[in-house]
Design a protein around this motif. Structure first.
Motif, PDB file in Angstrom:
ATOM      1  N   PHE A  76    -101.974  11.450  80.894  1.00 15.36           N
ATOM      2  CA  PHE A  76    -101.305  11.698  82.168  1.00 15.36           C
ATOM      3  C   PHE A  76    -100.837  13.151  82.259  1.00 15.36           C
ATOM      4  CE2 PHE A  76     -97.323  11.611  84.697  1.00 15.36           C
ATOM      5  CZ  PHE A  76     -97.875  11.287  85.924  1.00 15.36           C
ATOM      6  N   GLU A  77    -100.242  13.645  81.200  1.00 12.70           N
ATOM      7  CA  GLU A  77     -99.782  15.042  81.171  1.00 12.70           C
ATOM      8  C   GLU A  77    -100.961  16.004  81.329  1.00 12.70           C
ATOM      9  OE1 GLU A  77     -96.728  16.167  81.218  1.00 12.70           O
ATOM     10  OE2 GLU A  77     -95.694  14.267  80.911  1.00 12.70           O
ATOM     11  N   ALA A  78    -102.093  15.697  80.686  1.00 13.47           N
ATOM     12  CA  ALA A  78    -103.279  16.550  80.808  1.00 13.47           C
ATOM     13  C   ALA A  78    -103.783  16.570  82.250  1.00 13.47           C
ATOM     14  CB  ALA A  78    -104.374  16.063  79.866  1.00 13.47           C
ATOM     15  N   LEU A  79    -103.767  15.429  82.913  1.00 14.59           N
ATOM     16  CA  LEU A  79    -104.192  15.389  84.318  1.00 14.59           C
ATOM     17  C   LEU A  79    -103.228  16.152  85.219  1.00 14.59           C
ATOM     18  CD1 LEU A  79    -105.449  11.715  84.676  1.00 14.59           C
ATOM     19  CD2 LEU A  79    -106.809  13.789  84.845  1.00 14.59           C
ATOM     20  N   LEU A  80    -101.929  16.042  84.938  1.00 20.12           N
ATOM     21  CA  LEU A  80    -100.948  16.810  85.720  1.00 20.12           C
ATOM     22  C   LEU A  80    -101.166  18.310  85.565  1.00 20.12           C
ATOM     23  CD1 LEU A  80     -97.582  14.886  85.187  1.00 20.12           C
ATOM     24  CD2 LEU A  80     -98.876  15.130  87.304  1.00 20.12           C
ATOM     25  N   ALA A  81    -101.469  18.731  84.357  1.00 19.87           N
ATOM     26  CA  ALA A  81    -101.709  20.157  84.127  1.00 19.87           C
ATOM     27  C   ALA A  81    -102.985  20.619  84.822  1.00 19.87           C
ATOM     28  CB  ALA A  81    -101.799  20.428  82.620  1.00 19.87           C
ATOM     29  N   ARG A  82    -104.004  19.765  84.812  1.00 24.35           N
ATOM     30  CA  ARG A  82    -105.283  20.139  85.422  1.00 24.35           C
ATOM     31  C   ARG A  82    -105.232  20.094  86.943  1.00 24.35           C
ATOM     32  NH1 ARG A  82    -111.161  17.379  84.313  1.00 24.35           N
ATOM     33  NH2 ARG A  82    -112.313  18.871  85.544  1.00 24.35           N
ATOM     34  N   PHE A  83    -104.488  19.141  87.483  1.00 21.85           N
ATOM     35  CA  PHE A  83    -104.413  18.961  88.935  1.00 21.85           C
ATOM     36  C   PHE A  83    -102.948  18.907  89.373  1.00 21.85           C
ATOM     37  CE2 PHE A  83    -108.243  16.721  87.454  1.00 21.85           C
ATOM     38  CZ  PHE A  83    -109.210  17.434  88.145  1.00 21.85           C
ATOM     39  N   PRO A  84    -102.262  20.053  89.357  1.00 19.12           N
ATOM     40  CA  PRO A  84    -100.830  20.054  89.713  1.00 19.12           C
ATOM     41  C   PRO A  84    -100.625  19.774  91.204  1.00 19.12           C
ATOM     42  CG  PRO A  84    -101.627  22.284  89.450  1.00 19.12           C
ATOM     43  CD  PRO A  84    -102.756  21.383  89.036  1.00 19.12           C
ATOM     44  N   ARG A 105     -99.183  20.460  94.810  1.00 18.19           N
ATOM     45  CA  ARG A 105     -98.964  21.730  95.506  1.00 18.19           C
ATOM     46  C   ARG A 105     -97.509  21.816  95.956  1.00 18.19           C
ATOM     47  NH1 ARG A 105    -104.220  23.696  98.513  1.00 18.19           N
ATOM     48  NH2 ARG A 105    -105.690  23.094  96.911  1.00 18.19           N
ATOM     49  N   ALA A 106     -96.942  22.988  95.864  1.00 15.34           N
ATOM     50  CA  ALA A 106     -95.538  23.201  96.215  1.00 15.34           C
ATOM     51  C   ALA A 106     -95.278  22.946  97.695  1.00 15.34           C
ATOM     52  CB  ALA A 106     -95.117  24.615  95.838  1.00 15.34           C
ATOM     53  N   ASP A 107     -96.273  23.227  98.558  1.00 13.25           N
ATOM     54  CA  ASP A 107     -96.062  23.055  99.999  1.00 13.25           C
ATOM     55  C   ASP A 107     -96.310  21.626 100.473  1.00 13.25           C
ATOM     56  OD1 ASP A 107     -98.810  22.825  99.871  1.00 13.25           O
ATOM     57  OD2 ASP A 107     -99.228  24.523 101.182  1.00 13.25           O
ATOM     58  N   GLY A 108     -96.694  20.729  99.566  1.00 13.99           N
ATOM     59  CA  GLY A 108     -96.906  19.335  99.927  1.00 13.99           C
ATOM     60  C   GLY A 108     -98.243  19.057 100.577  1.00 13.99           C
ATOM     61  N   SER A 109     -99.095  20.074 100.726  1.00  4.40           N
ATOM     62  CA  SER A 109    -100.393  19.838 101.342  1.00  4.40           C
ATOM     63  C   SER A 109    -101.320  19.135 100.360  1.00  4.40           C
ATOM     64  CB  SER A 109    -101.028  21.158 101.796  1.00  4.40           C
ATOM     65  OG  SER A 109    -101.298  21.972 100.670  1.00  4.40           O
ATOM     66  N   GLU A 110    -102.304  18.458 100.914  1.00  5.75           N
ATOM     67  CA  GLU A 110    -103.243  17.734 100.069  1.00  5.75           C
ATOM     68  C   GLU A 110    -104.403  18.618  99.664  1.00  5.75           C
ATOM     69  OE1 GLU A 110    -104.457  13.965 101.515  1.00  5.75           O
ATOM     70  OE2 GLU A 110    -102.442  13.390 102.089  1.00  5.75           O
ATOM     71  N   ARG A 111    -104.956  18.337  98.523  1.00 10.85           N
ATOM     72  CA  ARG A 111    -106.121  19.043  98.007  1.00 10.85           C
ATOM     73  C   ARG A 111    -107.359  18.568  98.780  1.00 10.85           C
ATOM     74  NH1 ARG A 111    -106.650  21.405  92.949  1.00 10.85           N
ATOM     75  NH2 ARG A 111    -104.629  20.584  92.377  1.00 10.85           N
ATOM     76  N   THR A 112    -108.269  19.465  99.087  1.00 15.37           N
ATOM     77  CA  THR A 112    -109.521  19.087  99.736  1.00 15.37           C
ATOM     78  C   THR A 112    -110.671  19.285  98.772  1.00 15.37           C
ATOM     79  OG1 THR A 112    -109.832  21.301 100.645  1.00 15.37           O
ATOM     80  CG2 THR A 112    -108.696  19.707 102.052  1.00 15.37           C
ATOM     81  N   ASN A 113    -111.668  18.421  98.873  1.00 16.80           N
ATOM     82  CA  ASN A 113    -112.850  18.565  98.016  1.00 16.80           C
ATOM     83  C   ASN A 113    -113.731  19.672  98.574  1.00 16.80           C
ATOM     84  OD1 ASN A 113    -112.035  16.483  96.419  1.00 16.80           O
ATOM     85  ND2 ASN A 113    -113.205  14.944  97.538  1.00 16.80           N
TER      86      ASN A 113
END
Length: 73
Positions: free
Chosen positions: A54-62, A64-72
């Protein structure tokens, strides 16, 4: 080289017809994958995620500070 082992048809039919209470037509209509799922095979393959993964995934995919979603992309 050892000869390949055949399937235990008698055992599979006994489990399918008696334990799972399938009709013969239902048993023979199943794919091997469907029968394996019904017998519970592969269930233990999906282990719960540990803290380190879980920690490794958090580090890899943090997040975003602005709350926006990641796009593929």
């Amino acid at each position: 080289m050892m000869p390949a082992q055949g399937l235990d048809w008698a055992g599979l039919m006994r489990v399918g017809l008696h334990q799972l209470r399938l009709r013969p037509a239902e048993f023979w209509a199943l794919t091997p994958a469907e029968l394996a799922i019904m017998l519970g095979e592969g269930v233990s393959a999906a282990r719960p995620m540990g803290r380190s993964r879980f920690e490794a995934l958090l580090a890899r995919f943090p997040d975003r500070a602005d709350g926006s979603e990641r796009t593929n992309q």
